[in-house]
Structure formats: structure tokens, C-alpha cells
Design a protein around this motif. Structure first.
Motif, PDB file in Angstrom:
ATOM      1  N   ASP A  13       1.149  -0.859   0.207  1.00  0.00           N
ATOM      2  CA  ASP A  13       0.538  -0.237  -0.265  1.00  0.00           C
ATOM      3  C   ASP A  13       1.033   1.240   0.167  1.00  0.00           C
ATOM      4  N   VAL A  14       0.964   1.635  -0.756  1.00  0.00           N
ATOM      5  CA  VAL A  14       2.078   3.592  -1.004  1.00  0.00           C
ATOM      6  C   VAL A  14       1.614   4.537   0.195  1.00  0.00           C
ATOM      7  N   THR A  31       7.423   9.965  -4.013  1.00  0.00           N
ATOM      8  CA  THR A  31       7.311   8.494  -4.434  1.00  0.00           C
ATOM      9  C   THR A  31       7.107   8.368  -5.889  1.00  0.00           C
ATOM     10  N   PHE A  32       8.166   7.335  -5.196  1.00  0.00           N
ATOM     11  CA  PHE A  32       8.698   6.228  -6.797  1.00  0.00           C
ATOM     12  C   PHE A  32       7.948   4.834  -6.703  1.00  0.00           C
ATOM     13  N   ILE A  33       6.807   4.675  -7.896  1.00  0.00           N
ATOM     14  CA  ILE A  33       6.429   3.270  -8.130  1.00  0.00           C
ATOM     15  C   ILE A  33       6.978   2.548  -9.204  1.00  0.00           C
ATOM     16  N   GLY A  34       7.178   0.591  -8.701  1.00  0.00           N
ATOM     17  CA  GLY A  34       7.353   0.735 -10.264  1.00  0.00           C
ATOM     18  C   GLY A  34       6.805  -0.615 -10.308  1.00  0.00           C
ATOM     19  N   THR A  35       5.901  -0.901 -11.344  1.00  0.00           N
ATOM     20  CA  THR A  35       5.178  -1.844 -11.771  1.00  0.00           C
ATOM     21  C   THR A  35       5.100  -2.753 -13.129  1.00  0.00           C
ATOM     22  N   VAL A  36       4.843  -3.345 -12.868  1.00  0.00           N
ATOM     23  CA  VAL A  36       5.142  -3.991 -13.712  1.00  0.00           C
ATOM     24  C   VAL A  36       4.108  -4.224 -15.277  1.00  0.00           C
ATOM     25  N   ARG A  37       5.465  -3.529 -16.132  1.00  0.00           N
ATOM     26  CA  ARG A  37       5.736  -4.075 -17.247  1.00  0.00           C
ATOM     27  C   ARG A  37       4.604  -4.943 -18.224  1.00  0.00           C
ATOM     28  N   GLU A  38       3.563  -4.839 -19.183  1.00  0.00           N
ATOM     29  CA  GLU A  38       3.076  -5.526 -20.572  1.00  0.00           C
ATOM     30  C   GLU A  38       4.182  -6.255 -21.234  1.00  0.00           C
ATOM     31  N   ILE A  88       0.616  -8.202 -14.627  1.00  0.00           N
ATOM     32  CA  ILE A  88       0.623  -6.951 -15.378  1.00  0.00           C
ATOM     33  C   ILE A  88       0.022  -5.783 -14.647  1.00  0.00           C
ATOM     34  N   SER A  89       1.053  -4.595 -14.135  1.00  0.00           N
ATOM     35  CA  SER A  89       0.422  -3.667 -12.818  1.00  0.00           C
ATOM     36  C   SER A  89       0.843  -3.851 -11.954  1.00  0.00           C
ATOM     37  N   ILE A 113      16.377   4.722  -6.346  1.00  0.00           N
ATOM     38  CA  ILE A 113      15.662   3.354  -7.290  1.00  0.00           C
ATOM     39  C   ILE A 113      17.131   3.140  -8.272  1.00  0.00           C
ATOM     40  N   LYS A 117      18.627  -0.376  -7.616  1.00  0.00           N
ATOM     41  CA  LYS A 117      19.245  -1.432  -8.968  1.00  0.00           C
ATOM     42  C   LYS A 117      20.741  -2.310  -8.676  1.00  0.00           C
TER      43      LYS A 117
ATOM     44  N   ASN B  15      -4.077   7.478  -3.541  1.00  0.00           N
ATOM     45  CA  ASN B  15      -4.106   5.910  -4.592  1.00  0.00           C
ATOM     46  C   ASN B  15      -5.271   6.464  -5.312  1.00  0.00           C
ATOM     47  N   THR B  22      -2.271   4.044 -13.405  1.00  0.00           N
ATOM     48  CA  THR B  22      -1.810   2.921 -13.511  1.00  0.00           C
ATOM     49  C   THR B  22      -2.359   1.985 -14.883  1.00  0.00           C
ATOM     50  N   ALA B  24      -1.492  -1.091 -18.358  1.00  0.00           N
ATOM     51  CA  ALA B  24       0.089  -1.744 -18.239  1.00  0.00           C
ATOM     52  C   ALA B  24       0.828  -1.468 -19.515  1.00  0.00           C
ATOM     53  N   ALA B  26       2.824   1.368 -18.417  1.00  0.00           N
ATOM     54  CA  ALA B  26       3.791   1.706 -17.246  1.00  0.00           C
ATOM     55  C   ALA B  26       4.469   1.313 -17.088  1.00  0.00           C
ATOM     56  N   GLY B  27       5.688   1.276 -16.832  1.00  0.00           N
ATOM     57  CA  GLY B  27       6.496   0.456 -15.726  1.00  0.00           C
ATOM     58  C   GLY B  27       7.135   1.184 -14.785  1.00  0.00           C
ATOM     59  N   ILE B  29       6.269   4.872 -12.092  1.00  0.00           N
ATOM     60  CA  ILE B  29       4.359   6.084 -11.402  1.00  0.00           C
ATOM     61  C   ILE B  29       5.295   6.861 -10.367  1.00  0.00           C
ATOM     62  N   ASN B  30       5.379   8.344 -11.154  1.00  0.00           N
ATOM     63  CA  ASN B  30       5.868   9.028 -10.170  1.00  0.00           C
ATOM     64  C   ASN B  30       5.327  10.135  -9.740  1.00  0.00           C
ATOM     65  N   THR B  31       5.451  10.547  -7.770  1.00  0.00           N
ATOM     66  CA  THR B  31       4.484  10.763  -7.753  1.00  0.00           C
ATOM     67  C   THR B  31       4.864  11.761  -6.714  1.00  0.00           C
TER      68      THR B  31
END
Lengths: 157, 157
Positions: A13-14, A31-38, A88-89, A113, A117, B15, B22, B24, B26-27, B29-31
Motif C-alpha cells: 500500500d503506497v 514517491t516512486f512506484i515500479g509496476t510490472v510492464r506488459e 501486469i500492473s 531507485i 538496482k 491512491n 496505472t 499495462a 507503464a513500468g 509511476i512518479n508521485t
């Protein structure tokens, strides 16, 4: 979760990261959020699998928080990284950094970030439409056909 | 809230902005979250009051989203700004930008906060321990002793 830096197999939860860095002295939170890209270079990811040496990974995340504190004045940092199967996402990583003024928040979050890595022992297995591959390091320079690298192969930093 | 860019007198849930960007492709997200800071140059803020020409402000926020879309490839942006009385640490503004790769997300989010301060008609009244002041523009170059500026005084951009 009372940790400020943690590895989890649950949904992140962000707001949890944000609340850990919110404080009266801060006027900015990045805030940096890394999500699963398709799609990556034309290849379609079906899902990802992350594995980590969790206790060591949490120590490295905390180290990144300390590095940020030494480089920028009056920061507070929280980082969570998810492991296990991600669709994904889904959110893989959340970084939150609060500072008095916005410039530092952007810079420190970006730093975090890149350092994740570089130094955090987390591996990702790509499940593509037509095959799988363990990505040996998060900068994606090393691939492992069969399994994640052994603990003793890990780069020290 | 089905808008992607909005002014509200309610608490902003980060959120909500994140979920609007959010996707598919996107990998990253900057907030960026702007919160009410207690001390500014040694002066203690007790609380803040924001007022806006809401419909015009929402149009300007949407314009910033369009500017971002024209400057960076494959972005999705959401921005919410709160008005009314805000206490210390309350969230005043939330920007979320999603992109395929992280560099663009950081740059576009940074661009958004600078543009908000340049072109969006929102004013803030500082309630310090020993006085109040309307801050006439968000870059804080103009002060108004008595009240917020009139609509016709607003800078066009």
C-alpha cells in the motif's frame, strides 16, 4: 508493518510508505512506484516472479536510506519491495522520500531507485509468452538460464 | 471522483491519483505530494487556507496533463489540488505520472509541479502564529495584505 524498509510477499500500500515519511518539517514527498510492464522490447510479459535474500535486502534498503540522509539535509525515507508472483500492473517497489523542499525529494527518490538496482539482492524471473529467464541483477546485465544466482555469487558493495 | 484533474475541499487519497494512471504499458509511476510544512524561514505556520477559481484551475491542471503528453511519449497524468483549511502535514497537492520507463516519470512529475505554480489560479493564505497573509501567486512573488486577488487580476498564460 512497523519497519521503514521491508521486503514482502503481500500487496504494497503506497499510503503505508507515505505515512512513514509524513512529518511537520516536510513540505514535499516524492514517491516512486515500479509496476510490472506488459511489453519490454516487443516481448510480452505474462507475469513476473521476484525472489530476494530478504534479510540482506532489507539491510541494503536501510543502507540506501542512510546514504540519502547523508547526501541531502533533513530527509526521511521508506522503501518496500515485493517478492513472489506479480501480475501486469502490480506494484513491485515503492520509494517515498520527504524533505522540506521539493528539489531534494525528487533527487533523493531518483537516487534511491538507482541504488536499489545496484546493491539490493533481488532477482526477477521473466515469464514471457514463450519462455522464462532469471534476470541475474537488477540492472539486467546478467541472465541466468536455470535459476537465481547463489548467495555466494552475489556482488558485494 | 471520475475526473483525472480536480480541485477538492476533501482529503486527497494518493491512491486515487495513482489508480488513474496505472496501466499495462507503464513500468514507472512518479508521485509528487505537497504537504503543509510547519516552519518557513523561521516563521511558524498554524494552518493554511487555499482558495481557487475551481473550474478554471481544473482546466489549467488538465492543460498541464496535455503539455506533458506532448513533451514525453506515452504518459498518463492525474493531478488533484485541495482547497479550504489545511492543517500541518495535510496533503495540498498530488501529482501522479505514469510512463513506460522511469526517467520520463521523474521529469514529467517535476515539470507538473513547476507548471502548477506558474499557471494554476490557486491562492494560499498563511496563518502564522502572529499574523496572516494571502500569497498572491504560487511562486510567492506577490503578496496581498487583505484578500485574494480578483479574477481580473489573474495572469493569463
Amino acid at each position: 508493518m512497523d519497519k521503514q524498509f521491508w521486503i514482502t510477499d503481500q500487496i504494497i500500500d503506497v499510503n503505508e510508505c507515505i505515512s512513514k515519511v509524513t512529518r511537520a518539517e516536510a513540505g514535499a514527498i516524492n514517491t516512486f512506484i515500479g509496476t510490472v510492464r506488459e511489453f519490454t522490447k516487443g516481448k510480452r510479459t505474462v507475469y513476473l516472479e521476484y525472489q530476494a535474500y530478504a534479510s540482506m535486502a532489507e539491510k541494503k534498503l536501510a543502507q540506501i536510506g542512510e546514504e540519502i540522509a547523508s547526501k541531502w539535509e533533513n530527509t526521511e525515507t521508506s522503501i518496500a519491495h515485493r517478492i513472489g508472483r506479480l501480475e501486469i500492473s502490480d506494484i513491485a517497489v515503492v520509494i517515498a522520500v520527504s524533505t522540506p523542499h521539493r528539489n531534494d525529494a525528487f533527487e533523493a527518490s531518483r537516487y534511491a531507485i538507482e541504488r536499489i538496482k545496484e546493491i539490493v539482492p533481488i532477482w526477477k524471473k521473466e515469464h514471457w509468452e514463450n519462455g522464462t529467464l532469471w534476470i541475474g541483477d537488477q540492472k539486467e546485465n546478467i541472465s541466468y538460464e536455470k535459476s537465481m544466482p547463489k548467495k555466494e555469487d552475489m556482488q558485494n558493495d
